[in-house]
Design a protein around this motif. Sequence first.
Motif, short mmCIF file in Angstrom:
data_model
loop_
_atom_site.label_atom_id
_atom_site.label_comp_id
_atom_site.label_asym_id
_atom_site.label_seq_id
_atom_site.Cartn_x
_atom_site.Cartn_y
_atom_site.Cartn_z
N PRO A 62 32.00 3.96 -76.84
CA PRO A 62 31.67 3.43 -78.16
C PRO A 62 30.18 3.57 -78.47
CG PRO A 62 32.15 1.66 -76.62
CD PRO A 62 32.48 2.94 -75.92
N SER A 63 29.87 3.45 -79.73
CA SER A 63 28.48 3.53 -80.15
C SER A 63 27.64 2.46 -79.46
CB SER A 63 28.41 3.35 -81.67
OG SER A 63 27.10 3.50 -82.10
N GLY A 64 26.50 2.85 -78.97
CA GLY A 64 25.60 1.90 -78.30
C GLY A 64 25.92 1.71 -76.85
N SER A 65 26.86 2.46 -76.31
CA SER A 65 27.23 2.26 -74.91
C SER A 65 26.24 2.93 -73.96
CB SER A 65 28.64 2.80 -74.67
OG SER A 65 28.70 4.17 -75.05
N GLY A 66 25.34 3.76 -74.48
CA GLY A 66 24.30 4.34 -73.62
C GLY A 66 24.48 5.82 -73.37
N LYS A 67 25.32 6.48 -74.13
CA LYS A 67 25.59 7.91 -73.92
C LYS A 67 24.32 8.74 -74.10
CE LYS A 67 28.64 8.09 -77.21
NZ LYS A 67 28.60 6.70 -77.72
N SER A 68 23.67 8.53 -75.24
CA SER A 68 22.46 9.32 -75.51
C SER A 68 21.37 9.01 -74.51
CB SER A 68 21.95 9.04 -76.92
OG SER A 68 22.88 9.52 -77.86
N THR A 69 21.25 7.73 -74.15
CA THR A 69 20.25 7.34 -73.17
C THR A 69 20.46 8.10 -71.86
OG1 THR A 69 20.23 5.16 -74.18
CG2 THR A 69 19.20 5.36 -72.01
N LEU A 70 21.71 8.16 -71.43
CA LEU A 70 22.03 8.86 -70.18
C LEU A 70 21.72 10.36 -70.30
CD1 LEU A 70 23.21 8.79 -67.35
CD2 LEU A 70 25.50 9.05 -68.34
N1 LIG Z 1 14.08 3.63 -78.07
C1 LIG Z 1 14.86 2.57 -77.97
N2 LIG Z 1 14.34 1.35 -78.04
C2 LIG Z 1 15.12 0.26 -77.94
N3 LIG Z 1 16.44 0.30 -77.77
C3 LIG Z 1 17.02 1.49 -77.70
C4 LIG Z 1 16.29 2.68 -77.80
N4 LIG Z 1 17.13 3.73 -77.69
C5 LIG Z 1 18.37 3.20 -77.53
N5 LIG Z 1 18.29 1.86 -77.54
C6 LIG Z 1 19.39 0.96 -77.36
O1 LIG Z 1 20.07 1.32 -76.19
C7 LIG Z 1 21.47 1.21 -76.38
C8 LIG Z 1 22.11 2.53 -76.09
O2 LIG Z 1 21.76 3.45 -77.06
P1 LIG Z 1 22.26 4.93 -77.08
O3 LIG Z 1 21.54 5.67 -78.13
O4 LIG Z 1 22.24 5.48 -75.71
O5 LIG Z 1 23.76 4.72 -77.55
P2 LIG Z 1 24.87 5.84 -77.79
O6 LIG Z 1 25.93 5.58 -76.82
O7 LIG Z 1 24.28 7.17 -77.80
O8 LIG Z 1 25.34 5.45 -79.24
P3 LIG Z 1 25.85 6.41 -80.40
O9 LIG Z 1 27.25 6.80 -80.10
O10 LIG Z 1 25.76 5.59 -81.62
O11 LIG Z 1 24.91 7.58 -80.42
C9 LIG Z 1 21.70 0.77 -77.79
O12 LIG Z 1 21.93 -0.63 -77.79
C10 LIG Z 1 20.40 1.06 -78.49
O13 LIG Z 1 20.13 0.10 -79.47
#
Ligand SMILES: Nc1ncnc2c1ncn2[C@@H]1O[C@H](COP(=O)(O)OP(=O)(O)OP(=O)(O)O)[C@@H](O)[C@H]1O
Lengths: 404, 230
Positions: free
Chosen positions: B45-53
Amino acid sequence: MFTRFIENLRIAIFSIFANRLRAMLTMLGIIIGILAVTLMGTLISGLDRSFEKSISFMSRDVLFVTKHEWFGDEDWWEVRNRRNLKPEYVEKIKNLSDYVLAAAPLIARTTTVRYRDKSVMAVQTNGTTEEYLQVSTANIETGRFFTAGESRSGAPVCIIGVDVAQELFENEDPLGKKVKFGPHQFRVIGVTEKQGKFLGLFSLDNRAIIPLGTFQKMFARRGWSQIMVKVPAEFVSEAKDELTSVMRRIRGLGPRDRNDFAINEQEAFRSQYNTIKLAIGGTGVFITILSLVVGGIGIMNIMFVSVKERTKEIGVRKALGATPKTIMSQFLLEAVIICGFAGLIGLVLSWFGSLVINRFFPSTMPVWLAAAAFLLSLLVGILSGLAPSYRAARLHPIDALRYE
Amino acid sequence: MTPGALISLKGVTKVYEIGEDQKVHALRGIDAEITAGDYISIMGPSGSGKSTLMNIIGCLDTPTEGIYRLEGEMVHEMDDNQLASIRNRKIGFVFQTFNLLPRSTALRNVELPLIYAGVPVDERREKAEDALKKVGLGDRMDHKPNELSGGQCQRVAIARALITNPSIILADEPTGNLDSKTGVEIMQILVSLQEAGNTIVLVTHEQYIAEHANRVIKLLDGLISDDTSN
Ligand SMILES: Nc1ncnc2c1ncn2[C@@H]1O[C@H](COP(=O)(O)OP(=O)(O)OP(=O)(O)O)[C@@H](O)[C@H]1O
Ligand SMILES: [Mg+2]
């Protein structure tokens, strides 16, 4: 390394070109700064040259006894009330001084000189004695100087400068011709060699020399302007001291009285000139520093803007492997190119400027100064680019990529 | 760590500090290994950390804690210069928003990683042309991004990711900005890359896209909730 440098160069030039109006405006400060420093240098070089040329009409080993100091700051009221210098002083000085090699009085006025229907106005006319040739740097080109006898008796003979000779006689031989100084008729017996202009201001060749006796007879018996005393070149300062005490004796001054005359030398001109030069140089440097600082701040400002505008691009480049150093040099290069270009424009403009200065007196822009000015503009580029490019280099790739 | 693993993550966490005392735990402890030749799809789901990883794997970001090994190199200990070099040589990143340089032609965009690698102009031009032909853009080399469609832009981006012959290609929602038909075309390119031997990690929300992958990792609240190979 080379590949990255070429890329950075390309980016920099492209970016400057894309924002050329903005770049031009910010270049202005640098351009003015470079213009100021190089034109000032050209001016000073011209002044130097013309000063050295001019000052050569005045030997280093000649002392000038006058009523007041040339560039002195004596109380004018006191100076005004000083007794005039008298013609007898010349003989007395020669008797009393051991150092004196020759001495001649010099009294001056301007007259209009006529020959037939031609005339030359404002001719510097000097009355002096036959020893003048020894104390001055003037040389006779054709004819002769007057003799001691002609000097004493007040013979109506004259020696004229080349400018006067040219104006009045053109292709004629002036020797033996009768010319008129106001109502008085003189016979031309000699022409002096060309001496040029003093500081490019007035000609030293627009002059005439007549015997002292004649001067006193024909023109008003006004105060003596000066006595020129030739001394051995290696003892100028000793001779100056001696001449001071000789003059004090001649003037009959008591031990407590202040000098009521002055002894000048070429040095006075030199130090006066150096003061002027310092003032010009100081002004130039001040304007330069001011405009470079203002220009540098301007460059720094647009570089910050440029970094901000291109944050996303920086992010992309970093994501693809550009190191902080590469990004840093990209923006540094941009700042340096802007400044270097501004420096070049400044140099081109100042080259035109120096052509203008050259019309007034011979001068050249010193090459070392042009080079230094260019390097200076590069330095301004580095200094003003440092902070913005450091900011760009430190950007976090993710933050930069996300920037909109 | 399994010998021969391309990537190994151990206890990787990412904490974002927002302001004084607010912390976001985007990743809470990821353990995973990626083998060369894998085609992995990350879902969640959105916000689960995919992009961060993905950003951490792609060396665009560093983990707060944990160990990240890429071909035996300890990435988590590296400084900015070393990370830049890893990104340049070993990672090919495809973004959702393409991230092309708008004022450069397709060819120059593709060349860019080779420029930073210091490859001389003739060699990199040739490679860039090959890469563009591979993604079907042999006739669009001199076009700028604003003269290309979204799908074509993403192909340019893929060509750019390919050009250094990286160890791994990372694609974070590469079809997110494209219509489904174009998305399918992009996916076909990625599949063919995997078949040619590339390692691919892909983030997607679409189940049908994930089905191409031979392994699906599911994230939930910064942790791996499911890891299935098929
Ligand atoms: N630069 C940042 N500063 C603070 N919080 C962040 C930052 N980048 C991401 N987050 C937080 O880290 C969490 C994971 O974000 P991430 O972008 O990895 O989600 P995602 O799984 O890629 O979501 P989506 O499917 O919407 O792209 C989210 O709660 C987001 O708010
Ligand atoms: Mg995401």
